[in-house]
Design a protein around this motif. Sequence first.
Motif, PDB file in Angstrom:
ATOM      1  N   LEU A 108       5.826   2.344  24.401  1.00 53.49           N
ATOM      2  CA  LEU A 108       6.703   1.279  24.873  1.00 53.49           C
ATOM      3  C   LEU A 108       8.028   1.411  24.136  1.00 53.49           C
ATOM      4  CD1 LEU A 108       4.187  -1.724  24.666  1.00 53.49           C
ATOM      5  CD2 LEU A 108       4.803  -0.416  26.707  1.00 53.49           C
ATOM      6  N   GLU A 109       9.119   1.256  24.875  1.00 53.71           N
ATOM      7  CA  GLU A 109      10.439   1.368  24.257  1.00 53.71           C
ATOM      8  C   GLU A 109      11.227   0.080  24.447  1.00 53.71           C
ATOM      9  OE1 GLU A 109      12.435   4.773  25.792  1.00 53.71           O
ATOM     10  OE2 GLU A 109      11.139   6.208  24.749  1.00 53.71           O
ATOM     11  N   PHE A 110      12.169  -0.125  23.546  1.00 53.34           N
ATOM     12  CA  PHE A 110      13.008  -1.320  23.625  1.00 53.34           C
ATOM     13  C   PHE A 110      14.354  -1.022  22.992  1.00 53.34           C
ATOM     14  CE2 PHE A 110      14.525  -5.281  21.608  1.00 53.34           C
ATOM     15  CZ  PHE A 110      14.738  -6.026  22.756  1.00 53.34           C
ATOM     16  N   GLU A 111      15.429  -1.240  23.757  1.00 52.32           N
ATOM     17  CA  GLU A 111      16.800  -1.042  23.273  1.00 52.32           C
ATOM     18  C   GLU A 111      16.981   0.341  22.640  1.00 52.32           C
ATOM     19  OE1 GLU A 111      17.775  -4.370  20.771  1.00 52.32           O
ATOM     20  OE2 GLU A 111      18.181  -5.667  22.490  1.00 52.32           O
ATOM     21  N   GLY A 112      16.443   1.345  23.304  1.00 56.95           N
ATOM     22  CA  GLY A 112      16.655   2.716  22.869  1.00 56.95           C
ATOM     23  C   GLY A 112      15.768   3.202  21.743  1.00 56.95           C
ATOM     24  N   GLY A 113      14.798   2.416  21.334  1.00 57.91           N
ATOM     25  CA  GLY A 113      13.912   2.828  20.247  1.00 57.91           C
ATOM     26  C   GLY A 113      12.477   2.445  20.544  1.00 57.91           C
ATOM     27  N   PRO A 114      11.536   2.894  19.724  1.00 54.29           N
ATOM     28  CA  PRO A 114      10.116   2.597  19.947  1.00 54.29           C
ATOM     29  C   PRO A 114       9.793   1.127  19.723  1.00 54.29           C
ATOM     30  CG  PRO A 114      10.417   3.677  17.837  1.00 54.29           C
ATOM     31  CD  PRO A 114      11.752   3.712  18.519  1.00 54.29           C
ATOM     32  N   LEU A 115       9.034   0.580  20.619  1.00 53.58           N
ATOM     33  CA  LEU A 115       8.563  -0.797  20.514  1.00 53.58           C
ATOM     34  C   LEU A 115       7.104  -0.855  20.115  1.00 53.58           C
ATOM     35  CD1 LEU A 115       8.648  -3.894  21.047  1.00 53.58           C
ATOM     36  CD2 LEU A 115       8.214  -3.385  23.455  1.00 53.58           C
ATOM     37  N   GLY A 116       6.292   0.030  20.695  1.00 52.70           N
ATOM     38  CA  GLY A 116       4.860   0.030  20.415  1.00 52.70           C
ATOM     39  C   GLY A 116       4.161   0.935  21.403  1.00 52.70           C
ATOM     40  N   ALA A 117       2.917   0.573  21.743  1.00 52.37           N
ATOM     41  CA  ALA A 117       2.157   1.391  22.682  1.00 52.37           C
ATOM     42  C   ALA A 117       1.124   0.539  23.405  1.00 52.37           C
ATOM     43  CB  ALA A 117       1.473   2.547  21.967  1.00 52.37           C
ATOM     44  N   LEU A 118       0.894   0.900  24.654  1.00 51.53           N
ATOM     45  CA  LEU A 118      -0.154   0.304  25.483  1.00 51.53           C
ATOM     46  C   LEU A 118      -1.265   1.342  25.582  1.00 51.53           C
ATOM     47  CD1 LEU A 118      -1.309  -1.723  27.574  1.00 51.53           C
ATOM     48  CD2 LEU A 118       0.191  -0.641  29.273  1.00 51.53           C
ATOM     49  N   THR A 119      -2.477   0.984  25.145  1.00 52.40           N
ATOM     50  CA  THR A 119      -3.531   1.987  24.979  1.00 52.40           C
ATOM     51  C   THR A 119      -4.835   1.579  25.646  1.00 52.40           C
ATOM     52  OG1 THR A 119      -2.561   2.589  22.835  1.00 52.40           O
ATOM     53  CG2 THR A 119      -4.798   3.375  23.290  1.00 52.40           C
ATOM     54  N   LEU A 120      -5.482   2.570  26.290  1.00 54.11           N
ATOM     55  CA  LEU A 120      -6.834   2.415  26.822  1.00 54.11           C
ATOM     56  C   LEU A 120      -7.799   3.128  25.885  1.00 54.11           C
ATOM     57  CD1 LEU A 120      -6.302   3.274  30.613  1.00 54.11           C
ATOM     58  CD2 LEU A 120      -6.158   1.026  29.514  1.00 54.11           C
ATOM     59  N   TYR A 121      -8.897   2.463  25.519  1.00 58.38           N
ATOM     60  CA  TYR A 121      -9.954   3.064  24.709  1.00 58.38           C
ATOM     61  C   TYR A 121     -11.259   3.027  25.495  1.00 58.38           C
ATOM     62  CZ  TYR A 121      -6.971   2.274  20.536  1.00 58.38           C
ATOM     63  OH  TYR A 121      -5.960   2.265  19.611  1.00 58.38           O
TER      64      TYR A 121
END
Length: 238
Positions: A108-121
């Motif tokens: 996940l990105e926000f304002e040109g930088g990393p925000l986090g991640a959406l993950t399936l396990y």
Amino acid sequence: MNRPTVPTDIAEFERELVESVSIISRVIPGRPMVSIALCAESGIRTAACSHVRAGRLDELQSATGDGPVLDAISTGRPVTATDLAADSRWRRFAADSRGLRSLHSEPLEFEGGPLGALTLYSDDAGEFPDAVRCSLRVSAGHLELLLRTTLGAARTREMVAQLKEALATRAIIDQALGIVMAQRRCTSHQAFEVLRQVSQSRNVKLHQLAASIVEAVSGEPPQRSRFEEPPSHSADQP
């Protein structure tokens, strides 16, 4: 890792994240565990998860500083593992994940930088179908849009609150200016200079000094101006 300033304490945003992971988990075949991890000052933190275990898997990677979610965030590219037992990229994570076999993480990105991640396990080995990964990529884009919208609304509310405060304190300062002008028979500009100099010499904020002057003369604390919100108009009203 360069990270933008992300308001991860926005309550509205995180409530929407909880609903999002619940929906994603229900609609994907096999009902995998879903998590949304956001960048934190140190590692990552789980903002929402469909299962408690998904949050713990995020925490495991944050604690060790190694794992697929962190790789997705740092590279800005999706990360997939079809069989962790045979995957050599994250041996410690695989050993401590207790039966986890496959995963897919979308950055996940926000304002040109990393925000986090959406993950399936998932505890089942095998690759997530292309349709599932495509849907997850679209969901990631929606989450980024959701944050931008929520942040915009939060910033607007903050600006309105600051404006109201500025107008309220200005009204108190104007009252004090009137008192100084009457006592010293001077102009408003001269009265303001008097207040400014006293404020600096006493190391007191200007509006606090003004309030003390008004209270000393009137015997009561100054009344703050009240600002009413404009009435909302529904779309069907003229």
